[in-house]
Scaffold this motif. Sequence first.
Motif, PDB file in Angstrom:
ATOM      1  N   VAL A   6       3.198   8.669 -11.797  1.00  0.00           N
ATOM      2  CA  VAL A   6       2.611   7.789 -10.798  1.00  0.00           C
ATOM      3  C   VAL A   6       3.741   6.905 -10.267  1.00  0.00           C
ATOM      4  N   GLN A  56      -0.520  -0.314  -5.476  1.00  0.00           N
ATOM      5  CA  GLN A  56      -1.188   0.628  -6.356  1.00  0.00           C
ATOM      6  C   GLN A  56      -0.324   1.887  -6.413  1.00  0.00           C
ATOM      7  N   CYS A  77       5.409   3.043   1.674  1.00  0.00           N
ATOM      8  CA  CYS A  77       4.822   1.821   1.141  1.00  0.00           C
ATOM      9  C   CYS A  77       4.850   0.783   2.255  1.00  0.00           C
ATOM     10  N   THR A 101       0.803   5.940  -6.516  1.00  0.00           N
ATOM     11  CA  THR A 101       0.466   7.204  -5.885  1.00  0.00           C
ATOM     12  C   THR A 101       0.999   8.321  -6.780  1.00  0.00           C
ATOM     13  N   LEU A 144       7.307   9.471   0.122  1.00  0.00           N
ATOM     14  CA  LEU A 144       6.392   8.385  -0.168  1.00  0.00           C
ATOM     15  C   LEU A 144       6.618   7.251   0.828  1.00  0.00           C
ATOM     16  N   GLN A 166       0.861  -1.186   0.000  1.00  0.00           N
ATOM     17  CA  GLN A 166       0.000   0.000   0.000  1.00  0.00           C
ATOM     18  C   GLN A 166       0.892   1.228   0.000  1.00  0.00           C
ATOM     19  N   GLY A 190       1.826  10.638  -2.089  1.00  0.00           N
ATOM     20  CA  GLY A 190       1.893  11.477  -3.272  1.00  0.00           C
ATOM     21  C   GLY A 190       1.103  12.763  -3.096  1.00  0.00           C
ATOM     22  N   SER A 229       1.545   5.410  -0.331  1.00  0.00           N
ATOM     23  CA  SER A 229       0.888   6.668   0.005  1.00  0.00           C
ATOM     24  C   SER A 229       1.919   7.785   0.002  1.00  0.00           C
TER      25      SER A 229
END
Length: 121
Positions: free
Chosen positions: A92, A113, A21, A115, A19, A4, A8, A6
């Motif tokens: 991304v 996914q 993860c 960010t 960032l 997961q 960004g 995050s």
Amino acid sequence: VQLQASGGGLVQAGGSLRLSCTATGRTSIRYHMAWFRQVAGEQRELVAAINWIDENPHYADSVKGRFTISSDNAKNTLYLQMNSLKPEDTAVYFCAVKWYGDYTQAPYDSWGQGTLVTVSS
């Protein structure tokens, strides 16, 4: 393992972002970890990677001296500190892991996914 990402966002050129993860699932197994980025219509690019053996970092030439990859094994979290951001860093960003092979190269086995990082001029 599930990832997961995050952290960004939108930042002005010259600014910084970090960032994160977080890995869940089979985190008892050690693995190489990396950050990739992708601009629409272009290939995914390996930005930075770190191996689980000695945590030696690897960076793409385009980010050397500006980005720092690190990991907190106790938290099962990977970080990418991005400083002196440029508009061309807009992309991304994805985190990924692999269990075997050269950690400085794709392919990687499992992906989070993305960010979005947007750097305005």
